[in-house]
Scaffold this motif. Sequence first.
Motif, PDB file in Angstrom:
ATOM      1  N   ALA A 146       0.842  -1.205   0.000  1.00  0.00           N
ATOM      2  CA  ALA A 146       0.000   0.000   0.000  1.00  0.00           C
ATOM      3  C   ALA A 146       0.876   1.254   0.000  1.00  0.00           C
ATOM      4  CB  ALA A 146      -0.931  -0.011   1.209  1.00  0.00           C
ATOM      5  N   GLU A 147       1.953   1.218   0.797  1.00  0.00           N
ATOM      6  CA  GLU A 147       2.892   2.356   0.833  1.00  0.00           C
ATOM      7  C   GLU A 147       3.510   2.587  -0.543  1.00  0.00           C
ATOM      8  OE1 GLU A 147       3.837   4.876   2.868  1.00  0.00           O
ATOM      9  OE2 GLU A 147       2.106   4.166   3.998  1.00  0.00           O
ATOM     10  N   ALA A 148       3.905   1.480  -1.184  1.00  0.00           N
ATOM     11  CA  ALA A 148       4.552   1.585  -2.501  1.00  0.00           C
ATOM     12  C   ALA A 148       3.557   2.041  -3.574  1.00  0.00           C
ATOM     13  CB  ALA A 148       5.145   0.231  -2.880  1.00  0.00           C
ATOM     14  N   PHE A 149       2.265   1.773  -3.334  1.00  0.00           N
ATOM     15  CA  PHE A 149       1.212   2.110  -4.295  1.00  0.00           C
ATOM     16  C   PHE A 149       0.834   3.596  -4.232  1.00  0.00           C
ATOM     17  CE2 PHE A 149      -3.467   0.943  -5.543  1.00  0.00           C
ATOM     18  CZ  PHE A 149      -3.221   1.307  -6.866  1.00  0.00           C
ATOM     19  N   LYS A 150       1.053   4.208  -3.055  1.00  0.00           N
ATOM     20  CA  LYS A 150       0.613   5.599  -2.837  1.00  0.00           C
ATOM     21  C   LYS A 150       1.138   6.598  -3.882  1.00  0.00           C
ATOM     22  CE  LYS A 150      -0.328   5.657   2.122  1.00  0.00           C
ATOM     23  NZ  LYS A 150       0.232   6.104   3.394  1.00  0.00           N
ATOM     24  N   PRO A 151       2.446   6.564  -4.220  1.00  0.00           N
ATOM     25  CA  PRO A 151       2.931   7.533  -5.223  1.00  0.00           C
ATOM     26  C   PRO A 151       2.199   7.406  -6.561  1.00  0.00           C
ATOM     27  CG  PRO A 151       4.778   6.398  -4.158  1.00  0.00           C
ATOM     28  CD  PRO A 151       3.536   5.726  -3.683  1.00  0.00           C
ATOM     29  N   ILE A 152       1.822   6.177  -6.931  1.00  0.00           N
ATOM     30  CA  ILE A 152       1.107   5.974  -8.201  1.00  0.00           C
ATOM     31  C   ILE A 152      -0.267   6.634  -8.116  1.00  0.00           C
ATOM     32  CG2 ILE A 152       0.081   4.225  -9.742  1.00  0.00           C
ATOM     33  CD1 ILE A 152       2.438   2.385  -9.019  1.00  0.00           C
ATOM     34  N   LEU A 153      -0.946   6.442  -6.974  1.00  0.00           N
ATOM     35  CA  LEU A 153      -2.277   7.030  -6.793  1.00  0.00           C
ATOM     36  C   LEU A 153      -2.194   8.563  -6.813  1.00  0.00           C
ATOM     37  CD1 LEU A 153      -3.698   4.649  -4.042  1.00  0.00           C
ATOM     38  CD2 LEU A 153      -4.398   4.762  -6.435  1.00  0.00           C
ATOM     39  N   LYS A 154      -1.121   9.066  -6.179  1.00  0.00           N
ATOM     40  CA  LYS A 154      -0.941  10.522  -6.115  1.00  0.00           C
ATOM     41  C   LYS A 154      -0.774  11.080  -7.536  1.00  0.00           C
ATOM     42  CE  LYS A 154       1.687  14.101  -3.777  1.00  0.00           C
ATOM     43  NZ  LYS A 154       2.911  14.455  -3.085  1.00  0.00           N
ATOM     44  N   TRP A 210      -2.609  -0.737  -9.939  1.00  0.00           N
ATOM     45  CA  TRP A 210      -3.479   0.241 -10.604  1.00  0.00           C
ATOM     46  C   TRP A 210      -4.226  -0.429 -11.764  1.00  0.00           C
ATOM     47  CZ3 TRP A 210      -5.806   4.688  -9.908  1.00  0.00           C
ATOM     48  CH2 TRP A 210      -6.392   5.332 -11.018  1.00  0.00           C
ATOM     49  N   GLU A 211      -3.484  -1.202 -12.537  1.00  0.00           N
ATOM     50  CA  GLU A 211      -4.089  -1.872 -13.685  1.00  0.00           C
ATOM     51  C   GLU A 211      -5.232  -2.796 -13.255  1.00  0.00           C
ATOM     52  OE1 GLU A 211      -1.571  -4.131 -16.813  1.00  0.00           O
ATOM     53  OE2 GLU A 211      -0.812  -2.077 -16.582  1.00  0.00           O
ATOM     54  N   GLN A 212      -4.996  -3.501 -12.138  1.00  0.00           N
ATOM     55  CA  GLN A 212      -5.986  -4.477 -11.675  1.00  0.00           C
ATOM     56  C   GLN A 212      -7.077  -3.852 -10.800  1.00  0.00           C
ATOM     57  OE1 GLN A 212      -6.177  -7.579 -12.627  1.00  0.00           O
ATOM     58  NE2 GLN A 212      -4.230  -7.716 -13.721  1.00  0.00           N
ATOM     59  N   GLY A 213      -6.818  -2.646 -10.285  1.00  0.00           N
ATOM     60  CA  GLY A 213      -7.777  -2.107  -9.314  1.00  0.00           C
ATOM     61  C   GLY A 213      -8.169  -0.659  -9.512  1.00  0.00           C
ATOM     62  N   LYS A 218      -1.938   9.872 -10.176  1.00  0.00           N
ATOM     63  CA  LYS A 218      -3.219   9.777 -10.894  1.00  0.00           C
ATOM     64  C   LYS A 218      -4.260  10.750 -10.329  1.00  0.00           C
ATOM     65  CE  LYS A 218      -2.009   5.892 -13.156  1.00  0.00           C
ATOM     66  NZ  LYS A 218      -1.789   5.863 -14.599  1.00  0.00           N
ATOM     67  N   GLY A 219      -3.843  11.513  -9.313  1.00  0.00           N
ATOM     68  CA  GLY A 219      -4.755  12.487  -8.721  1.00  0.00           C
ATOM     69  C   GLY A 219      -5.805  11.854  -7.813  1.00  0.00           C
ATOM     70  N   VAL A 220      -5.487  10.667  -7.286  1.00  0.00           N
ATOM     71  CA  VAL A 220      -6.438   9.962  -6.409  1.00  0.00           C
ATOM     72  C   VAL A 220      -6.082  10.238  -4.955  1.00  0.00           C
ATOM     73  CG1 VAL A 220      -7.219   7.682  -5.645  1.00  0.00           C
ATOM     74  CG2 VAL A 220      -6.882   8.140  -8.093  1.00  0.00           C
ATOM     75  N   ASP A 221      -7.056  10.698  -4.183  1.00  0.00           N
ATOM     76  CA  ASP A 221      -6.816  10.964  -2.765  1.00  0.00           C
ATOM     77  C   ASP A 221      -7.853  10.204  -1.945  1.00  0.00           C
ATOM     78  OD1 ASP A 221      -5.948  11.970  -0.402  1.00  0.00           O
ATOM     79  OD2 ASP A 221      -6.898  13.947  -0.630  1.00  0.00           O
ATOM     80  N   VAL A 222      -7.457   9.077  -1.374  1.00  0.00           N
ATOM     81  CA  VAL A 222      -8.389   8.249  -0.577  1.00  0.00           C
ATOM     82  C   VAL A 222      -7.712   7.875   0.741  1.00  0.00           C
ATOM     83  CG1 VAL A 222      -9.653   7.271  -2.543  1.00  0.00           C
ATOM     84  CG2 VAL A 222      -7.577   6.150  -1.755  1.00  0.00           C
ATOM     85  N   PRO A 223      -8.478   7.484   1.744  1.00  0.00           N
ATOM     86  CA  PRO A 223      -7.878   7.106   3.023  1.00  0.00           C
ATOM     87  C   PRO A 223      -6.968   5.872   2.885  1.00  0.00           C
ATOM     88  CG  PRO A 223     -10.275   7.331   3.230  1.00  0.00           C
ATOM     89  CD  PRO A 223      -9.958   7.413   1.780  1.00  0.00           C
ATOM     90  N   ASP A 224      -5.955   5.795   3.749  1.00  0.00           N
ATOM     91  CA  ASP A 224      -5.015   4.667   3.750  1.00  0.00           C
ATOM     92  C   ASP A 224      -5.739   3.334   3.854  1.00  0.00           C
ATOM     93  OD1 ASP A 224      -3.111   6.554   3.608  1.00  0.00           O
ATOM     94  OD2 ASP A 224      -2.049   6.029   5.458  1.00  0.00           O
ATOM     95  N   GLU A 225      -6.812   3.340   4.640  1.00  0.00           N
ATOM     96  CA  GLU A 225      -7.487   2.056   4.888  1.00  0.00           C
ATOM     97  C   GLU A 225      -8.158   1.540   3.602  1.00  0.00           C
ATOM     98  OE1 GLU A 225     -11.641   1.767   7.398  1.00  0.00           O
ATOM     99  OE2 GLU A 225     -10.579   3.662   7.295  1.00  0.00           O
ATOM    100  N   THR A 226      -8.589   2.469   2.733  1.00  0.00           N
ATOM    101  CA  THR A 226      -9.161   2.063   1.438  1.00  0.00           C
ATOM    102  C   THR A 226      -8.074   1.437   0.569  1.00  0.00           C
ATOM    103  OG1 THR A 226     -10.718   3.889   1.584  1.00  0.00           O
ATOM    104  CG2 THR A 226     -10.428   2.887  -0.587  1.00  0.00           C
ATOM    105  N   ILE A 227      -6.909   2.083   0.532  1.00  0.00           N
ATOM    106  CA  ILE A 227      -5.789   1.569  -0.280  1.00  0.00           C
ATOM    107  C   ILE A 227      -5.438   0.155   0.181  1.00  0.00           C
ATOM    108  CG2 ILE A 227      -3.385   1.948  -0.986  1.00  0.00           C
ATOM    109  CD1 ILE A 227      -3.818   4.956  -0.398  1.00  0.00           C
ATOM    110  N   LEU A 228      -5.378  -0.013   1.485  1.00  0.00           N
ATOM    111  CA  LEU A 228      -5.023  -1.311   2.068  1.00  0.00           C
ATOM    112  C   LEU A 228      -6.029  -2.393   1.660  1.00  0.00           C
ATOM    113  CD1 LEU A 228      -2.743  -2.269   3.885  1.00  0.00           C
ATOM    114  CD2 LEU A 228      -4.208  -1.894   5.858  1.00  0.00           C
ATOM    115  N   LYS A 229      -7.312  -2.048   1.707  1.00  0.00           N
ATOM    116  CA  LYS A 229      -8.367  -3.012   1.319  1.00  0.00           C
ATOM    117  C   LYS A 229      -8.215  -3.412  -0.148  1.00  0.00           C
ATOM    118  CE  LYS A 229     -12.214  -1.810   4.414  1.00  0.00           C
ATOM    119  NZ  LYS A 229     -13.403  -0.941   4.480  1.00  0.00           N
ATOM    120  N   VAL A 230      -7.995  -2.400  -0.998  1.00  0.00           N
ATOM    121  CA  VAL A 230      -7.866  -2.662  -2.437  1.00  0.00           C
ATOM    122  C   VAL A 230      -6.670  -3.577  -2.704  1.00  0.00           C
ATOM    123  CG1 VAL A 230      -7.405  -1.603  -4.694  1.00  0.00           C
ATOM    124  CG2 VAL A 230      -9.027  -0.521  -3.109  1.00  0.00           C
TER     125      VAL A 230
END
Length: 507
Positions: free
Chosen positions: A364-372, A401-404, A374-386
């Motif tokens: 989830a930590e490694a995924f955060k820069p990709i989300l940022k 990102w591709e899968q989710g 892409k302009g996505v701002d969601v709570p950490d707990e959502t990222i973790l679930k995904v």
Amino acid sequence: MNAKKVRVRFAPSPTGPLHMGGVRTALFNYLFAKKHGGDFLLRIEDTDQTRYVPGAEDYILEALQWCGLNPVEGPGIGGEFGPYRQSERKAMYRQYAEQLVESGHAYYAFDTPEELNQLRTAAEAKKEVFSYDLHTRGQLNNSLTLSAEKVQQQIASGEPYIIRFKMPENTDVVEKDLIRGEVKFNTNQLDDKVLFKADGMPTYHLANVVDDHLMQISHVIRGEEWLPSMPLHILLYEAFGWDENRPQFAHLPLILKPTGKGKLSKRDGDKMGFPVFPLQWTDPKSGDVARGYREDGYFPEAFVNLLALLGWNAGTEQEFFSMDELIQDFSLERVVKAGARFDPEKAKWFNRHYFQQKEDTQLAEAFKPILKEKGVDVPDETILKVVGLVKERCEFVADLWEQGNYFFVAPESYDEKTVKKKWKADTPEKLQEIIQLFKGVEVWEAASIKEEFSNFMNDKGWGFGMVMVPVRLALVGTSAGADLFDICEIIGQNETIQRIERAIETL
């Protein structure tokens, strides 16, 4: 192995990015040192100033660091045998070259580059190859053919000269290579290599031997391309009287192209779509960017694991090794002589293994820069679930990102095949009823959504596939993806309803 302390070095030239073959050489040196409680040091061999590339040295250090191959001595690290850049040791090489001239193992050569070119051209015309060696040196412009006075006179007048090694006649140089076994060369086939250049810099051969001796290197573990240099290096140790303390040699096999034919090059990577460098490299002159394993999303431990098995095996079926296990199991006896074929698919397979081993929180930590990005701002707990829901289908962090991506952004289009097959005339009507159902769900959690949905379907007597696939299509854009009710829970009640409404309008 002899009893002296194991000291090995990785000695790259800063002429560009470090090839993965170079990283493997560093890795095998590092593992050998660690296994025997020895020292692993870095030396920068920058004697050829014409090929020096700005930024290359920093790149080498960063690449080693990324792989966890940290030298105990080297540039910027220090150590009692420094300096560790050959350009900073420049002053001392001349005395060693002169020492060889005095002892009769080397000589001054005054031939100009133009004269040598003429000799090469003349030889080519006769379909021969000109070589400056024991067969030709007696007819050329050097201190073996000129009088001592003439030599001194030419040097005093500032005439440029180089110093060449005087290859002995018809001598067998026999050495036990730790990987290849006994290797034998005859000096009649070898040329008189340049040891010291007209610009006051030593060549690789002289600097390498002098530095290995002064730095008390016990084992020289290097690529197969240096095997032809070994007889000269051994003869240099003998000429200096250092034979007692000279290192043992081990020449590693080449890393071959995926086809198995020829040495792996950047061109192969460009053509087949994989990196051959550990980190991305931007050429300071052309601005061209070459891909790197790090930037392509490989984990350093996957990269190290795949390199370790290119030319070495533990003699067991084991394929996944931590650095500690590699250190424990490594031995030069188990390094093969034949070239090792690189398989880009196997590289991905290694990464997939290490990806699946990671904790969801790390991913989830490694995924955060990709989300940022892409302009996505969601709570950490959502990222973790995904991450928990889609990681099974991933090899790289970018795959998350591709899968989710549908968890974060609504689909902009819908898979045509699925639409054709599953979107019927009465689908919009059915989905309107599902919207009403979803509006009434009080506890918006996967389990309760599923329960209410199932009860509704059973009451209606509808087939699940008739409705679930169109709902999935509305939420995801395709018929694939995570569990439908998990998707509903994560994107939320409003978003779920809006996506279904949009699909009805669009389709």
